[in-house]
Design a protein around this motif. Structure first.
Motif, short mmCIF file in Angstrom:
data_model
loop_
_atom_site.label_atom_id
_atom_site.label_comp_id
_atom_site.label_asym_id
_atom_site.label_seq_id
_atom_site.Cartn_x
_atom_site.Cartn_y
_atom_site.Cartn_z
N ASN A 172 -113.72 -47.66 -19.70
CA ASN A 172 -113.89 -48.55 -18.22
C ASN A 172 -112.74 -49.20 -18.23
O ASN A 172 -112.15 -50.00 -17.22
N LYS A 173 -112.58 -50.23 -19.17
CA LYS A 173 -111.71 -51.31 -19.48
C LYS A 173 -110.02 -50.69 -19.35
O LYS A 173 -109.34 -51.42 -18.61
N LYS A 174 -109.83 -49.67 -19.81
CA LYS A 174 -108.57 -49.10 -19.59
C LYS A 174 -108.32 -48.34 -18.60
O LYS A 174 -106.99 -48.39 -17.90
N MET A 175 -109.35 -47.70 -17.75
CA MET A 175 -109.11 -46.84 -16.49
C MET A 175 -109.43 -47.60 -15.28
O MET A 175 -109.31 -46.83 -14.25
N ILE A 176 -110.16 -48.89 -15.25
CA ILE A 176 -110.37 -49.39 -14.23
C ILE A 176 -109.33 -50.83 -14.06
O ILE A 176 -109.20 -51.28 -14.96
N GLY B 125 -104.68 -47.93 -17.02
CA GLY B 125 -103.99 -46.71 -17.49
C GLY B 125 -104.14 -45.72 -16.33
O GLY B 125 -105.10 -45.70 -15.85
N GLY B 126 -103.16 -44.74 -16.31
CA GLY B 126 -103.24 -43.76 -15.57
C GLY B 126 -101.96 -42.97 -15.38
O GLY B 126 -101.14 -43.11 -16.13
N VAL C 31 -98.92 -43.87 -17.96
CA VAL C 31 -98.64 -45.35 -18.13
C VAL C 31 -99.88 -45.89 -18.76
O VAL C 31 -101.01 -45.50 -18.23
N PRO C 32 -99.81 -46.56 -19.87
CA PRO C 32 -101.00 -47.47 -20.38
C PRO C 32 -101.35 -48.67 -19.51
O PRO C 32 -100.25 -48.99 -18.95
#
Length: 298
Positions: free
Chosen positions: A155-159, A206-207, A248-249
């Protein structure tokens, strides 16, 4: 009578067989009826042999129990370290309802009231079953903690909770406002961060880049798909450093602040869209910033 060598050898073999058979019979009868014959010396001999065999068996069993007791102590030490690890993981995950042991420390002086005693087979089996149950329980708890930490990490990386640009404040919030070009009330579907020309713009999460190019109204902009129908938009940039299809991170530099498109000056227009509908970016950005500030204060 004439005796040949074959006759002599056969007679000797027969005599030897009879002697051995008689000896075996006497030995068997002695052991069979030893308890019934009142011979004290024979009784003492048999009891001594039985006691010696019992002592050897007891020593063998006790030696194995001592070795297994050492192994049990090692397993208990591993369980103690597992408890300490579980406490740290629960604090990291923010889970407060998992009850592990309050302290991993074990110690104490040698007992003075009662001398140490060796474990019996029953005691060892009981403690081994209890330890196996405890290990299974700890394993389940750590599995829950691992899943919680993994979920939070994803969640931290994708939100989009990271500020896309280092800006002291925003010049325009999400919601209705007076349009600077028409002077009419219009819906502003993002947040305008006031920043200097050329300031770096970072991915808020990230995405995958689904659009990177020029738009008549947004100028040079980048759209990043974070999965689960969540997309962030970075508009009015002066330069772009990503292209369509790039992965992209979180925190990756994707461009620089500018004033391209429908803009009155250098700033970053930032949007968060869920299934195409504009969402207030403050719901994602500023709660995360508040939590971070509280954590740093502690």
């Amino acid at each position: 009578m004439t005796l040949s060598l074959r006759h002599l050898l056969g007679s000797a073999f027969l005599a030897l067989t009879l002697v051995l058979g008689a000896t075996a019979g006497v030995y068997w009868l002695t052991l069979r009826y030893a308890s019934e014959v009142p011979v004290p010396a024979l009784h003492r001999l048999i009891l001594a042999a039985q006691e010696g065999e019992t002592e050897r068996n007891h020593a063998f069993v006790q030696q194995n129990l001592d070795a297994m007791a050492v192994k049990l102590g090692e397993m208990q030490a591993q369980l103690t370290r597992l408890d300490a690890l579980g406490e740290r993981l629960s604090n990291m995950a923010g889970v407060r309802d998992l009850k592990l042991t309050p302290s991993p420390g074990i110690g104490g002086a040698r007992p003075a009231m009662m001398p140490p005693q060796n474990l019996s087979l029953g005691d060892f089996s009981e403690k081994l079953v209890a330890l196996a149950t405890q290990l299974e329980s700890r394993n389940d708890m750590l599995g829950v903690l691992e899943a919680k930490l993994f979920e939070e990490a994803v969640n931290k990386k994708m939100i989009p909770t990271m500020l896309p640009v280092a800006a002291p404040y925003n010049s325009s919030t999400f919601g209705k406002r007076v349009d600077p070009f028409t002077g009419q009330i219009a819906m502003h579907e993002g947040i305008d961060f006031l920043a200097d020309q050329g300031s770096p713009v970072h991915a808020a999460a990230g995405g995958v880049v689904v659009f990177a190019g020029f738009h008549p109204q947004y100028g040079y902009m980048v759209d990043i798909d974070h999965g689960n129908d969540l997309v962030t938009r970075y508009a009015h940039q002066s330069k772009l450093f990503v292209k369509d299809g790039d992965v992209v991170p979180r925190g990756r530099k994707i461009g620089e602040v500018g004033s391209t498109g429908r803009s009155t000056g250098p700033h970053l227009h930032f949007e968060v869209r869920f299934r195409g509908a504009a969402q207030n970016p403050a719901k994602f950005l500023f709660p995360a910033q508040s939590k971070q500030a509280v954590a740093q204060a502690k």
